[in-house]
Design a protein around this motif. Structure first.
Motif, mmCIF file in Angstrom:
data_model
loop_
_atom_site.group_PDB
_atom_site.id
_atom_site.type_symbol
_atom_site.label_atom_id
_atom_site.label_comp_id
_atom_site.label_asym_id
_atom_site.label_seq_id
_atom_site.Cartn_x
_atom_site.Cartn_y
_atom_site.Cartn_z
ATOM 1 N N TYR A 62 0.842 -1.189 0.000
ATOM 2 C CA TYR A 62 0.000 0.000 0.000
ATOM 3 C C TYR A 62 0.884 1.248 0.000
ATOM 4 O O TYR A 62 1.783 1.379 0.836
ATOM 5 C CB TYR A 62 -0.927 -0.011 1.219
ATOM 6 C CG TYR A 62 -2.049 -0.996 1.059
ATOM 7 C CD1 TYR A 62 -1.828 -2.359 1.191
ATOM 8 C CD2 TYR A 62 -3.344 -0.571 0.760
ATOM 9 C CE1 TYR A 62 -2.853 -3.278 1.017
ATOM 10 C CE2 TYR A 62 -4.385 -1.481 0.592
ATOM 11 C CZ TYR A 62 -4.121 -2.836 0.722
ATOM 12 O OH TYR A 62 -5.141 -3.739 0.550
ATOM 13 N N TYR A 63 0.598 2.130 -0.928
ATOM 14 C CA TYR A 63 1.385 3.341 -1.089
ATOM 15 C C TYR A 63 0.514 4.566 -0.824
ATOM 16 O O TYR A 63 -0.636 4.631 -1.269
ATOM 17 C CB TYR A 63 1.900 3.462 -2.521
ATOM 18 C CG TYR A 63 2.795 2.344 -2.972
ATOM 19 C CD1 TYR A 63 2.277 1.200 -3.571
ATOM 20 C CD2 TYR A 63 4.180 2.436 -2.822
ATOM 21 C CE1 TYR A 63 3.110 0.172 -3.994
ATOM 22 C CE2 TYR A 63 5.013 1.416 -3.247
ATOM 23 C CZ TYR A 63 4.467 0.295 -3.826
ATOM 24 O OH TYR A 63 5.305 -0.724 -4.244
ATOM 25 N N CYS A 64 1.076 5.546 -0.130
ATOM 26 C CA CYS A 64 0.367 6.811 -0.028
ATOM 27 C C CYS A 64 0.934 7.778 -1.070
ATOM 28 O O CYS A 64 2.070 7.633 -1.527
ATOM 29 C CB CYS A 64 0.431 7.393 1.373
ATOM 30 S SG CYS A 64 2.081 7.773 1.971
ATOM 31 N N ASN A 65 0.116 8.721 -1.400
ATOM 32 C CA ASN A 65 0.438 9.620 -2.520
ATOM 33 C C ASN A 65 -0.204 10.976 -2.320
ATOM 34 O O ASN A 65 -1.270 11.076 -1.708
ATOM 35 C CB ASN A 65 -0.065 8.994 -3.823
ATOM 36 C CG ASN A 65 -0.270 10.001 -4.937
ATOM 37 O OD1 ASN A 65 -1.350 10.584 -5.072
ATOM 38 N ND2 ASN A 65 0.763 10.209 -5.723
ATOM 39 N N THR A 66 0.467 11.978 -2.816
ATOM 40 C CA THR A 66 -0.207 13.237 -3.033
ATOM 41 C C THR A 66 0.136 13.705 -4.449
ATOM 42 O O THR A 66 1.308 13.702 -4.823
ATOM 43 C CB THR A 66 0.162 14.321 -2.019
ATOM 44 O OG1 THR A 66 -0.521 15.538 -2.399
ATOM 45 C CG2 THR A 66 1.646 14.589 -1.962
ATOM 46 N N PRO A 67 -0.865 14.030 -5.233
ATOM 47 C CA PRO A 67 -0.569 14.506 -6.582
ATOM 48 C C PRO A 67 -0.109 15.957 -6.591
ATOM 49 O O PRO A 67 0.368 16.454 -7.611
ATOM 50 C CB PRO A 67 -1.911 14.370 -7.301
ATOM 51 C CG PRO A 67 -2.919 14.538 -6.215
ATOM 52 C CD PRO A 67 -2.314 13.930 -4.985
ATOM 53 N N SER A 68 -0.212 16.630 -5.421
ATOM 54 C CA SER A 68 0.108 18.047 -5.399
ATOM 55 C C SER A 68 0.477 18.528 -4.002
ATOM 56 O O SER A 68 -0.395 18.789 -3.175
ATOM 57 C CB SER A 68 -1.075 18.859 -5.923
ATOM 58 O OG SER A 68 -0.770 20.235 -5.937
ATOM 59 N N ALA A 69 1.784 18.627 -3.772
ATOM 60 C CA ALA A 69 2.281 19.288 -2.575
ATOM 61 C C ALA A 69 2.836 20.633 -3.021
ATOM 62 O O ALA A 69 3.596 20.711 -4.000
ATOM 63 C CB ALA A 69 3.366 18.461 -1.902
ATOM 64 N N SER A 70 2.444 21.675 -2.309
ATOM 65 C CA SER A 70 2.890 23.025 -2.656
ATOM 66 C C SER A 70 4.252 23.287 -2.028
ATOM 67 O O SER A 70 4.367 23.324 -0.799
ATOM 68 C CB SER A 70 1.872 24.054 -2.168
ATOM 69 O OG SER A 70 2.301 25.361 -2.478
ATOM 70 N N THR A 71 5.272 23.460 -2.856
ATOM 71 C CA THR A 71 6.628 23.673 -2.367
ATOM 72 C C THR A 71 7.215 24.907 -3.031
ATOM 73 O O THR A 71 6.614 25.505 -3.926
ATOM 74 C CB THR A 71 7.527 22.463 -2.677
ATOM 75 O OG1 THR A 71 7.838 22.457 -4.089
ATOM 76 C CG2 THR A 71 6.845 21.160 -2.307
ATOM 77 N N ILE A 72 8.399 25.289 -2.594
ATOM 78 C CA ILE A 72 9.057 26.448 -3.205
ATOM 79 C C ILE A 72 9.420 26.157 -4.649
ATOM 80 O O ILE A 72 9.713 27.075 -5.417
ATOM 81 C CB ILE A 72 10.311 26.865 -2.422
ATOM 82 C CG1 ILE A 72 11.341 25.729 -2.376
ATOM 83 C CG2 ILE A 72 9.935 27.308 -1.012
ATOM 84 C CD1 ILE A 72 12.660 26.167 -1.757
ATOM 85 N N TRP A 73 9.415 24.891 -5.041
ATOM 86 C CA TRP A 73 9.717 24.527 -6.422
ATOM 87 C C TRP A 73 8.460 24.382 -7.263
ATOM 88 O O TRP A 73 8.539 24.018 -8.437
ATOM 89 C CB TRP A 73 10.515 23.209 -6.446
ATOM 90 C CG TRP A 73 11.775 23.284 -5.652
ATOM 91 C CD1 TRP A 73 12.956 23.853 -6.026
ATOM 92 C CD2 TRP A 73 11.961 22.808 -4.325
ATOM 93 N NE1 TRP A 73 13.868 23.739 -5.002
ATOM 94 C CE2 TRP A 73 13.290 23.108 -3.963
ATOM 95 C CE3 TRP A 73 11.146 22.144 -3.413
ATOM 96 C CZ2 TRP A 73 13.804 22.769 -2.717
ATOM 97 C CZ3 TRP A 73 11.668 21.812 -2.174
ATOM 98 C CH2 TRP A 73 12.984 22.129 -1.832
ATOM 99 N N GLY A 74 7.317 24.616 -6.652
ATOM 100 C CA GLY A 74 6.056 24.480 -7.351
ATOM 101 C C GLY A 74 5.233 23.323 -6.819
ATOM 102 O O GLY A 74 5.520 22.782 -5.749
#
Length: 119
Positions: free
Chosen positions: A92-104
């Motif tokens: 089982y894998y966790c995921n986020t399609p969008s983490a807001s970082t200084i790189w975008g």
């Protein structure tokens, strides 16, 4: 950003397991978080996702047995799995399609945690 999953292990059919996935590192916020799984010999598939506001989406196999939740203050997502079946055996894998970082906005995957369900 690191996604650290935990909670997997060996259980008997009919038992329950709760997976956790904590996000750490440098980010401003995390949008949708989700759980996927890869069973032996099969492709990775969606299990469930949850938005920051708590809106959820489940695969047909997860509906009624699995519950996804999150604690935004802890940047952690959970997957409560009840009445487990041998066919739920998977990494089982966790995921986020969008983490807001200084790189975008960047997608991240955790390393995965193995759940083995014996009959």
């Amino acid at each position: 950003v690191q996604l650290q999953a935990s909670g997997g292990g060996l259980v008997q059919a009919g038992e329950s397991v709760r997976l956790s996935c904590a996000a750490s590192g440098s980010f401003f916020s995390i949008d949708v978080m989700g759980w996927y799984r890869r069973a032996p010999g099969k492709q990775r598939e969606l299990v469930a996702t949850i938005s920051p506001g708590g809106s959820t989406n489940y695969s047909e196999t997860a509906k009624g047995r699995f519950t996804i939740s999150r604690d935004n203050a802890k940047n952690t997502v959970y997957l409560q799995m009840n009445n487990l079946k041998p066919e739920d055996t998977a990494v089982y894998y966790c995921n986020t399609p969008s983490a807001s970082t200084i790189w975008g906005e960047i997608a991240y995957w955790g390393r995965g945690t193995l759940v083995t369900v014996s009959s």
